[in-house]
Design a protein around this motif. Structure first.
Motif, PDB file in Angstrom:
ATOM      1  N   ASP A   4       0.810  -1.098  -0.172  1.00  0.00           N
ATOM      2  CA  ASP A   4      -0.011  -0.032   0.063  1.00  0.00           C
ATOM      3  C   ASP A   4       0.796   1.220   0.114  1.00  0.00           C
ATOM      4  O   ASP A   4       0.345   2.374   0.233  1.00  0.00           O
ATOM      5  N   GLY A   5       2.142   1.161  -0.207  1.00  0.00           N
ATOM      6  CA  GLY A   5       2.994   2.221  -0.412  1.00  0.00           C
ATOM      7  C   GLY A   5       3.619   2.637   1.146  1.00  0.00           C
ATOM      8  O   GLY A   5       4.069   3.749   1.320  1.00  0.00           O
ATOM      9  N   GLY A   6       3.366   1.674   2.090  1.00  0.00           N
ATOM     10  CA  GLY A   6       4.061   1.802   3.410  1.00  0.00           C
ATOM     11  C   GLY A   6       5.492   1.762   3.699  1.00  0.00           C
ATOM     12  O   GLY A   6       6.062   1.523   2.805  1.00  0.00           O
ATOM     13  N   GLY A   7       5.830   2.043   4.736  1.00  0.00           N
ATOM     14  CA  GLY A   7       7.262   1.991   5.148  1.00  0.00           C
ATOM     15  C   GLY A   7       8.159   3.360   5.622  1.00  0.00           C
ATOM     16  O   GLY A   7       7.654   4.390   5.065  1.00  0.00           O
ATOM     17  N   ILE A   8       8.734   3.038   6.653  1.00  0.00           N
ATOM     18  CA  ILE A   8       9.498   4.441   6.857  1.00  0.00           C
ATOM     19  C   ILE A   8      10.393   5.145   6.198  1.00  0.00           C
ATOM     20  O   ILE A   8      10.741   6.284   6.093  1.00  0.00           O
ATOM     21  N   THR A  11       4.244  -5.815   6.421  1.00  0.00           N
ATOM     22  CA  THR A  11       5.448  -6.216   5.401  1.00  0.00           C
ATOM     23  C   THR A  11       6.137  -5.092   5.039  1.00  0.00           C
ATOM     24  O   THR A  11       6.939  -5.259   4.182  1.00  0.00           O
ATOM     25  N   ALA A  12       5.972  -3.966   5.632  1.00  0.00           N
ATOM     26  CA  ALA A  12       7.052  -2.609   5.357  1.00  0.00           C
ATOM     27  C   ALA A  12       7.794  -2.506   6.447  1.00  0.00           C
ATOM     28  O   ALA A  12       7.497  -2.949   7.858  1.00  0.00           O
ATOM     29  N   ASP A  13       9.093  -1.720   5.997  1.00  0.00           N
ATOM     30  CA  ASP A  13       9.819  -1.555   7.358  1.00  0.00           C
ATOM     31  C   ASP A  13       9.447  -0.529   8.351  1.00  0.00           C
ATOM     32  O   ASP A  13       8.740   0.567   7.804  1.00  0.00           O
TER      33      ASP A  13
END
Length: 383
Positions: free
Chosen positions: A193-197, A241-243
């Protein structure tokens, strides 16, 4: 004084950032002060048209703030010749398509970041906007924080001498969502979904480093998903699933080294949620959201390492607070004012879609660096 109206389609303002910072504290704040004084006998009056996918949320938001125009039909809004500017604060995965439509409709574009899912997409937006001749800007709000404005004042005044290094610490504990509600939406932790830090924060670090200290020329990063399971807004568990943490080292043009830790899995033991320590040959500074403290070389103590006795020096007390010396407005509002003056008066504005593409590039290379376990060069981007 005459009043001139600018109509702004604001997409994504039912979300936390779009609502609080862009609608309430920027556009509505400008209306509360009577509009933006253009300095030529005119006042600019921003007229927001709320856009989103959820009709009940849009209607409730409009009623809460006394607004009358809202729509779930983006295409119809963009087809309206009275709309001057399109603003986007949607989830990252929906942004590039909507901005493309806005540019093709001839609207000026102002957007949150990242501007696209990858560098190729971000550059395509910049090319399209340039070809269409529309004005475009990307939110780079941290440059307008009081703490960083004070830091910029120190840099411009030559306080540091040669700048050697920059160390940044950003983050806080975001609750998992099971026993306490999370402070951030669940999509932030899903890469699909475009997530992640990295995607969220490396674009910020790019423009902060670029504007204050020099262009980033190489990146070495390590990322982690420290919390593998979280709970969404409906209380259902999902796989993260994202960092949620990233540890980056950035080589800067001119030789300085920057090291920035970004984490949603860290408990805060510092004065502010983000802090940058800058060390130079003539002095050092620690800048946060609002405050900035310095230690000049003439006032630098001489600590001696001795693990056998307790520390005898109050290290924090040895720094001097930098005064405000000015009134600082909300950073998002300050940049909105500059962009509106750019659109209406043609005043210079360089935080454009190409600048936004640099942030996307750094995030992309940061993730690649982490995946491959090596340092990567950061080429200059151009159209």
């Amino acid at each position: 004084m005459t009043r001139r109206t600018v109509r702004i389609a604001m997409n994504g303002v039912t979300g936390r950032m779009g609502h609080r910072q862009h609608l309430v504290r920027s556009i509505l704040a400008l209306r509360e002060q009577g509009g933006l004084d253009l300095g030529n006998g005119e006042t600019l009056w921003p007229e927001p048209v709320l856009v989103g996918r959820r009709e009940p949320a849009l209607r409730a938001l409009a009623e809460r703030h006394g607004l009358t125009e809202w729509s779930t039909d983006l295409d119809a809004v963009l087809a309206d010749d009275t709309i001057d500017i399109y603003f986007d604060a949607q989830v990252t995965s929906a942004r590039a398509e909507a901005i493309t439509k806005a540019i093709q409709a001839g609207k000026h574009v102002y957007t949150e970041k990242p501007t696209a899912a990858d560098l190729a997409g971000a550059l395509e937006l910049a090319r399209l906007a340039t070809e269409k001749g529309v004005k475009h800007g990307v939110v780079q709000d941290k440059l307008f924080l009081p703490g960083l404005l004070k830091l910029k004042r120190l840099i411009d005044g030559g306080f540091f001498g040669e700048i050697l290094s920059v160390r940044g610490e950003f983050g806080y504990w975001v609750f998992e969502g099971d026993w306490q509600d999370a402070q951030r939406p669940s999509w932030n932790y899903r890469s699909e979904d475009g997530g992640g830090i990295v995607v969220d924060m490396f674009p910020h670090w790019e423009y902060v480093l670029h504007e204050l200290f020099g262009r980033v020329t190489s990146v070495s990063a390590h990322v982690a998903t420290h919390i593998p399971q979280r709970w969404d807004e409906q209380g259902k568990p999902y796989e993260a699933t994202a960092d949620d943490a990233a540890y980056g080292i950035f080589q800067l043009e001119g030789g300085a080294i920057a090291q920035i830790n970004s984490s949603w899995t860290v408990r805060v033991n510092r004065d502010e949620l983000v802090e940058f320590q800058v060390d130079g040959t003539h002095g050092s500074a620690v800048a946060g959201l609002r405050n900035c403290r310095v230690q000049h070389r003439s006032a630098t103590p001489k600590p001696v390492w001795n693990p056998d006795i307790p520390a005898t020096e109050p290290f924090r007390d040895q720094w001097q607070e930098i005064p405000d010396n000015a009134e600082f407005d909300n950073g998002f509002k300050a940049q909105w004012e500059l962009f509106l003056r750019h659109v209406t008066l043609g005043e210079p504005y360089h935080w454009d879609l190409l600048a936004g593409a640099r942030g996307v590039q750094l995030a992309e290379l940061g993730l690649q660096s982490a995946a491959e376990g090596r340092r990567l060069d950061v080429p200059e981007v151009s159209l």
